[in-house]
Design a protein around this motif. Sequence first.
Motif, short mmCIF file in Angstrom:
data_model
loop_
_atom_site.label_atom_id
_atom_site.label_comp_id
_atom_site.label_asym_id
_atom_site.label_seq_id
_atom_site.Cartn_x
_atom_site.Cartn_y
_atom_site.Cartn_z
N PRO A 51 -116.02 -26.60 -98.57
CA PRO A 51 -116.22 -28.06 -98.63
C PRO A 51 -114.93 -28.84 -98.82
O PRO A 51 -114.83 -30.00 -98.43
CB PRO A 51 -117.16 -28.24 -99.83
N MET A 52 -113.91 -28.20 -99.40
CA MET A 52 -112.62 -28.86 -99.62
C MET A 52 -111.58 -28.38 -98.62
O MET A 52 -110.39 -28.59 -98.82
CB MET A 52 -112.14 -28.57 -101.05
N GLY A 53 -112.01 -27.72 -97.55
CA GLY A 53 -111.09 -27.15 -96.57
C GLY A 53 -110.93 -25.66 -96.81
O GLY A 53 -111.37 -25.12 -97.82
N GLY A 54 -110.31 -25.00 -95.88
CA GLY A 54 -110.11 -23.56 -95.99
C GLY A 54 -111.40 -22.80 -95.74
O GLY A 54 -112.42 -23.38 -95.35
N LEU A 55 -111.35 -21.50 -95.93
CA LEU A 55 -112.51 -20.65 -95.72
C LEU A 55 -112.99 -20.08 -97.05
O LEU A 55 -112.20 -19.83 -97.95
CB LEU A 55 -112.15 -19.49 -94.78
N GLU A 56 -114.30 -19.87 -97.15
CA GLU A 56 -114.90 -19.21 -98.30
C GLU A 56 -115.51 -17.90 -97.82
O GLU A 56 -116.27 -17.88 -96.86
CB GLU A 56 -116.00 -20.07 -98.92
N PHE A 57 -115.15 -16.83 -98.50
CA PHE A 57 -115.71 -15.52 -98.20
C PHE A 57 -116.64 -15.14 -99.34
O PHE A 57 -116.26 -15.22 -100.50
CB PHE A 57 -114.60 -14.47 -98.07
N HIS A 58 -117.86 -14.74 -98.99
CA HIS A 58 -118.84 -14.31 -99.99
C HIS A 58 -119.19 -12.87 -99.67
O HIS A 58 -119.46 -12.53 -98.52
CB HIS A 58 -120.11 -15.18 -99.92
N PHE A 59 -119.18 -12.03 -100.71
CA PHE A 59 -119.54 -10.64 -100.47
C PHE A 59 -120.35 -10.10 -101.63
O PHE A 59 -120.30 -10.61 -102.75
CB PHE A 59 -118.31 -9.77 -100.22
N THR A 60 -121.13 -9.07 -101.34
CA THR A 60 -121.90 -8.37 -102.35
C THR A 60 -121.57 -6.89 -102.25
O THR A 60 -121.20 -6.39 -101.19
CB THR A 60 -123.42 -8.55 -102.13
N LEU A 61 -121.69 -6.20 -103.36
CA LEU A 61 -121.53 -4.75 -103.41
C LEU A 61 -122.67 -4.17 -104.22
O LEU A 61 -123.15 -4.80 -105.16
CB LEU A 61 -120.20 -4.36 -104.07
N GLU A 62 -123.09 -2.96 -103.85
CA GLU A 62 -124.13 -2.31 -104.63
C GLU A 62 -123.57 -1.88 -105.98
O GLU A 62 -122.39 -1.49 -106.07
CB GLU A 62 -124.67 -1.08 -103.89
N LYS A 63 -124.39 -1.94 -106.99
CA LYS A 63 -123.98 -1.49 -108.30
C LYS A 63 -123.90 0.03 -108.31
O LYS A 63 -124.77 0.71 -107.80
CB LYS A 63 -125.00 -1.96 -109.36
N TRP A 64 -122.80 0.54 -108.86
CA TRP A 64 -122.61 1.99 -108.94
C TRP A 64 -123.58 2.58 -109.95
O TRP A 64 -123.79 2.03 -111.03
CB TRP A 64 -121.20 2.33 -109.38
N LYS A 65 -124.19 3.68 -109.59
CA LYS A 65 -125.13 4.36 -110.48
C LYS A 65 -124.48 5.64 -110.98
O LYS A 65 -124.04 6.47 -110.20
CB LYS A 65 -126.43 4.66 -109.76
N ASP A 66 -124.45 5.80 -112.29
CA ASP A 66 -123.84 7.01 -112.86
C ASP A 66 -124.85 8.12 -113.00
O ASP A 66 -125.98 7.99 -113.20
CB ASP A 66 -123.25 6.71 -114.24
#
Length: 66
Positions: A51-66
């Motif tokens: 909205p203020m210029g430039g690019l916005e990158f949105h990402f998700t990652l799966e939660k690591w399971k121990d």
Amino acid sequence: VDPQHLPHLFERFYRIDAGRSRKVGGTGLGLPIVKNTVEALGGSISVHNGPMGGLEFHFTLEKWKD
């Protein structure tokens, strides 16, 4: 970035400015590498004009399971 370019930013070797050469800029591989890495980790990534210029990158990652 013009909206018609946004869907192509993650394509290998894609450049918005077709006149740019490797001497002036990169190879067009950075964002495809990022996308492949995020997806390999079970996530997703998208890009939007900010909205203020430039690019916005949105990402998700799966939660690591121990």
